[in-house]
Scaffold this motif. Structure first.
Motif, PDB file in Angstrom:
ATOM      1  N   SER A  93       0.807  -1.223   0.000  1.00 13.24           N
ATOM      2  CA  SER A  93       0.000   0.000   0.000  1.00 13.24           C
ATOM      3  C   SER A  93       0.842   1.276   0.000  1.00 13.24           C
ATOM      4  N   GLY A  94       2.089   1.201   0.442  1.00 13.33           N
ATOM      5  CA  GLY A  94       2.964   2.365   0.422  1.00 13.33           C
ATOM      6  C   GLY A  94       4.033   2.297  -0.654  1.00 13.33           C
ATOM      7  N   ALA A  95       3.860   1.395  -1.611  1.00  9.92           N
ATOM      8  CA  ALA A  95       4.888   1.174  -2.636  1.00  9.92           C
ATOM      9  C   ALA A  95       4.498   1.778  -3.980  1.00  9.92           C
ATOM     10  N   ASP A  96       5.518   2.073  -4.766  1.00 10.27           N
ATOM     11  CA  ASP A  96       5.336   2.503  -6.151  1.00 10.27           C
ATOM     12  C   ASP A  96       5.853   1.378  -7.036  1.00 10.27           C
ATOM     13  N   LEU A  97       4.926   0.673  -7.694  1.00  7.98           N
ATOM     14  CA  LEU A  97       5.271  -0.463  -8.554  1.00  7.98           C
ATOM     15  C   LEU A  97       5.168  -0.113 -10.035  1.00  7.98           C
ATOM     16  N   SER A  98       5.036   1.164 -10.338  1.00  9.13           N
ATOM     17  CA  SER A  98       4.746   1.592 -11.711  1.00  9.13           C
ATOM     18  C   SER A  98       5.846   1.259 -12.708  1.00  9.13           C
ATOM     19  N   GLY A  99       7.046   0.958 -12.245  1.00  4.33           N
ATOM     20  CA  GLY A  99       8.131   0.618 -13.151  1.00  4.33           C
ATOM     21  C   GLY A  99       8.182  -0.849 -13.548  1.00  4.33           C
ATOM     22  N   ILE A 100       7.290  -1.673 -13.013  1.00  5.76           N
ATOM     23  CA  ILE A 100       7.297  -3.105 -13.314  1.00  5.76           C
ATOM     24  C   ILE A 100       6.458  -3.378 -14.557  1.00  5.76           C
ATOM     25  N   THR A 101       7.052  -4.058 -15.529  1.00  2.92           N
ATOM     26  CA  THR A 101       6.362  -4.367 -16.781  1.00  2.92           C
ATOM     27  C   THR A 101       5.738  -5.766 -16.736  1.00  2.92           C
TER      28      THR A 101
END
Length: 131
Positions: free
Chosen positions: A49-57
């Motif tokens: 919930s506090g993570a940024d996973l937007s770079g994972i394809t």
């Protein structure tokens, strides 16, 4: 890499991961490798919930699913709950669910938007234990 906090509850056979900040596929693979090299529990709760996973394809998710499948026999019959916020992250989690199924990962994996629901699915009544 962001931060990853790990807590074990041996009595409940539970590992809790809390991930905050930017988290990449390489970070995920390093955490998986370390987890399976150490103490493996039947139940896992991963709070993104506090993570940024937007770079994972999606290709990277496939690699993560294959890597997990190759190591996961030790958790056969277990459960893993992911807590993800936001539509992008939740969609990424749903894709991971499908990939884990395709790879025949030998434990159940479900994605949730709320910690309370993830905790209940793992079989616990009090979500405050995980806050």
């Amino acid at each position: 890499m962001g931060t990853v906090q790990v807590a074990y509850d041996r009595e409940r056979q539970l590992t809790l991961f809390r991930v905050n900040g930017e988290f990449s596929a390489d970070d995920a693979m390093a955490v998986i490798e370390a987890y399976y090299a150490g103490e493996v529990t039947r139940l896992v709760l991963i709070d993104f919930s506090g993570a940024d996973l937007s770079g994972i394809t999606s290709d990277q998710l496939k690699k993560i699913a294959k890597m997990t499948s190759a190591r996961a026999l030790a958790r056969k019959g277990g459960k893993t709950a992911y807590v993800l916020c936001g539509d992008l992250h939740f969609g990424l989690g749903r894709m991971a669910e499908a990939l884990y199924d395709i790879e025949n990962v030998p434990f159940e994996m479900r994605v949730f938007r709320q910690l309370k629901k993830a905790v209940a699915w793992l079989g616990f009544e009090d979500p405050k234990l995980f806050e």
